[in-house]
Design an enzyme around this catalytic site. Structure first.
Site, PDB file in Angstrom:
ATOM      1  CB  SER A   1     -52.534 -31.763  29.667  1.00 13.09           C
ATOM      2  OG  SER A   1     -53.768 -32.244  29.185  1.00 13.09           O
TER       3      SER A   1
ATOM      4  CD  GLU B   1      -2.902  -1.050  -0.011  1.00  8.28           C
ATOM      5  OE1 GLU B   1      -3.349   0.056  -0.366  1.00  8.28           O
ATOM      6  OE2 GLU B   1      -3.138  -2.113  -0.613  1.00  8.28           O
TER       7      GLU B   1
END
Length: 773
Positions: free
Chosen positions: A468, A188
């Site tokens: 239930s 870079e």
């Protein structure tokens, strides 16, 4: 004309004219310098204000429970290897670095990572571990000394991102791995340490390379200019933006050191995309691509990260491995050309595989159902901005192994049930909530079979009739009145007709359409008889039963209708899990929780979430109920679990089935975990499943993979176990044929003796009466 030209030329060359020209030029420069200086000052203020302040919004990190390891712990190789893989440990021949391990049969050598836990800092250490016959049999340190307990680092399971959806882990320049800066600068900005923000040399080199190639192959921007563009400016390609970029780069280099600029760049640079989440900086990219921290990366991996800066999408190693490898090898060649690494080392690194972790680490949606509940609970104490930007560390109750197993169990079981019921694959849906029996900490939560798709979270929001599952509360209400009810109190199981408020009649029936006459109370629950439950509930008053449910943790309003007694109550699985948690813990209400501790960015505790316990039901009454719920599994509607896991594993639970078989439920617990399972359809059409044929099987799948621990009920002091005849409820002794041992709250035992009582029975009764007084 010629003479005039000579005179004019003579005037221009005269000292007076040159002086006037210089003064005008100087005045022009002064006039222009004022706004230029003001503009430089404006840019300088912008840079300092942002660069000296909080540079980034750092997401909160969310951690699961760490794996504790000690001699005797139930643990198999599959589970241990899954945890090492989850943490990104690398298998090597000989561990030399943190985050590596070696395996030789049943023996493991590993070097753990340094980690800041919620209760303190733990350093990296070398350990030897032996796993055999499904448990840990030995733990030794490097000096061959026994280790009582250690824990792997807590797995990072999610982040809570800022609004811009940027994710990053900040790195300190002084602790960057060897080779990272070199790989970065060689690709870079080779002149980074010599230029002042803008490099004419780099611009010239790039221009020459582009002319030779006939296209743009190289950029002339310095690393500082890239940082300015990414951090301060937009990506628009205008002359003004380029001028601003140059000016700001010069200011940045004047104001800050090279190390500060490079550190900012390393933490800011964009390196990939994960859905809506953008990956910024080498710290997060290391986890995203390789599943481990950047200081554990090898040279080829460092070169790959440096290489993809040029185009994270174009060189993305998961989608474009060939491009990524070619780019990585170019970076390695450049490093060798610049004498940053030896040519032989570069060649060896170029031959290495990419080494990309198959599963993206720390996806924001990895455990969406759990994260939804976590966010709800965190929002009571923290605002959204704090969670998204302050770098908080949130330690949760999630156990990834149980969570992952529950997810797999749902997919496998629903695929089987879809097929057996003749449904199109994907028709049935499910939800699972798993919590600690003692503390109420949520260990796992699954909101559906496609849990990663961001679908509807059924565990939190699917409000369905519970059938239930409500019956244990009816029987607990009775058992809380020991002067009136015990487990053998006779109750009537016979048809009943009730007129409703709208004038219609409600005629409940048992599932098998039979009537059982007078039965002992515990059989009404064990076999889930509807008729006896309704008659019992009406005697107790429905309002008392719903009031008890609220005390046990149910938040929703409940209607006081007779049909409520058979589960005409709609609740999401999370609320069912809450009131069953109270049952499983012996009548002690602990709010279901997902958070243990929150630390700030400097590892200082902000909030601790201690265990909150409130006794809401008499523990003796709950003990009798849990004995009854064990009977459900031993010989009642849940008996298939006994057949599956064997008689030596004691479990407790209750099936639930709703009208037309629309909803299938099972809620139950072993000695460690409480789990609620629901199966049904989103369109509310019949699922063709009872509680026993659907949810109970899923419950068994999930709990079977957690290392079931046989339930050991702690008997309160005022509970006595008494031999009775099951049909008559009369006192008996162990020698009476058919006698059973039943727990009673003291003073509620039967007094009438069976005819089979031994000769000592009368004396025993006298002793019993004496004890009462």
């Amino acid at each position: 004309k010629t003479q005039n030209k000579k005179q004019a030329k003579s005037k221009k060359n005269s000292p007076g004219f040159l002086l006037r020209w210089f003064k005008r030029l100087l005045a022009t420069m002064i006039v222009l310098s004022i706004p230029l200086s003001l503009y430089f000052l404006y840019l300088d203020i912008q840079i300092v204000e942002k660069f000296d302040g909080k540079k980034w919004a750092i997401p909160a990190r969310v951690y699961a429970q760490p794996m504790d390891l000690f001699v005797g712990k139930k643990l198999d190789h599959k589970q241990f290897l899954a945890e090492l893989n989850r943490l990104g440990y690398q298998k090597v021949r000989t561990p030399k670095l943190s985050g590596t391990y070696a395996r030789n049969g049943s023996k493991y050598h590993l070097i753990t990572r340094t980690f800041q836990f919620s209760d303190g800092h733990e350093s990296s250490r070398w350990l030897s571990l032996v796993i055999s016959a499904g448990k840990v049999v030995s733990i030794k340190d490097h000096s061959n000394r026994s280790v009582d307990l250690f824990r792997l680092e807590a797995p990072l399971i999610a982040s809570i991102y800022p609004n811009q959806q940027e994710d990053r882990i900040l790195l300190d320049y002084d602790h960057l791995p060897e080779g990272l800066v070199a790989a970065l600068l060689v690709t870079e900005d080779r002149d980074f340490f010599s230029h002042h923000g803008v490099s004419p040399k780099s611009i010239s080199r790039a221009l020459l390379a582009n002319i030779k190639a006939g296209k743009t192959v190289q950029g002339g921007s310095t690393l500082t200019q890239q940082l300015v563009k990414n951090y301060f400016l937009s990506n628009e390609r205008t002359l003004l933006r380029k001028i601003n970029e140059a000016f700001m780069s010069l200011i940045l280099e004047w104001r800050y050191s090279k190390a500060e600029i490079l550190e900012a760049y390393i933490n800011e640079i964009y390196l990939g995309q994960d859905g809506k989440r953008s990956i910024h900086g080498f710290g997060m990219a290391s986890y995203f691509y390789f599943g481990r921290p950047v200081n554990e990366l090898k040279l080829p991996e460092i070169a790959l990260l440096a290489g993809i800066i040029k185009g994270p999408s174009w060189y993305g190693p998961r989608k474009h491995p060939d491009r990524a490898k070619k780019r990585r090898n170019l970076v390695l060649s450049l490093m060798a050309q610049q004498d940053l690494i030896a040519p032989a080392l570069a060649k060896k690194a170029q031959q290495a595989a990419l080494g990309i972790h198959k599963q993206k680490q720390y996806q924001s949606n990895r455990y969406p159902a759990f994260m939804q509940l976590l966010r709800q609970q965190l929002q009571r104490d923290y605002n959204a901005e704090d969670l998204q930007s302050e770098g908080l560390k949130i330690f949760t109750t999630l156990r990834p192994w149980i969570q992952d197993h529950a997810e797999r169990s749902i997919k496998k079981r629903l695929a089987s049930l879809d097929k057996s019921r003749g449904f199109k694959q994907g028709t049935l849906q499910a939800a699972i909530v798993v919590s600690s029996r003692d503390s109420g900490e949520i260990q796992a939560m699954v909101g559906g079979r496609n849990h990663l798709s961001g679908e509807f979270n059924r565990a939190l929001y699917a409000v369905r009739p519970i059938g239930s599952l409500i019956k244990p509360v009816v029987y607990l209400t009775a058992l809380s009145q020991p002067d009136k009810y015990s487990l053998i109190t006779p109750i009537l199981d016979k048809a009943i007709t009730l007129k409703q408020r709208d004038g219609s009649f409600w005629r409940p029936k048992n599932y098998d359409k039979k009537e059982y006459g007078t039965i002992p109370l515990h059989e009404g629950l064990s076999y889930s008889h509807n008729l006896s439950t309704v008659r019992l509930g009406l005697k107790l008053k429905v309002k008392k039963i719903t009031a008890l449910m609220h005390k046990m943790g149910v938040k929703r309003a409940l209607a006081d209708y007779p049909s409520t007694l058979l589960g005409a109550v709609a609740l999401p699985p999370i609320e069912v899990a809450q009131f069953y948690q109270t049952i499983a813990s012996g009548g002690y209400y602990s709010p279901l929780s997902t958070v243990r501790t929150v630390l700030d960015a400097d590892n200082r505790p902000l909030t601790r979430y201690p265990l909150s316990v409130d006794q809401v039901v008499d523990e003796s009454a709950v003990y009798l109920l849990n004995w009854n719920l064990q009977e459900v599994v031993d010989k009642g509607t849940g008996k298939s679990l006994k057949a599956r896991f064997g008689k030596n594993i004691k479990l407790a639970g209750k099936t639930g089935t709703t009208d037309e078989l629309r909803d299938s439920w099972f809620a139950g617990f072993d000695d460690n975990l409480v789990t609620v399972a629901w199966i049904g359809r989103d369109d509310n059409k019949p699922a063709k499943l009872t509680g026993a044929s659907g949810a109970l099987k899923l419950w068994g799948d999930v709990m079977g993979g957690t290392g079931l621990q046989s339930l050991q009920l702690v008997q309160p002091e005022d509970i006595v176990n008494t031999w009775v005849m099951p049909k008559t409820g009369e006192l008996a002794d162990e020698h009476c044929q058919g006698a059973v041992l039943i727990p009673f709250i003291k003073s509620s035992q039967p007094i009438v003796q069976s005819s089979c009582m031994s000769a000592n029975g009368a004396q025993d009764l006298m002793d019993l009466v004496s004890d009462w007084f």
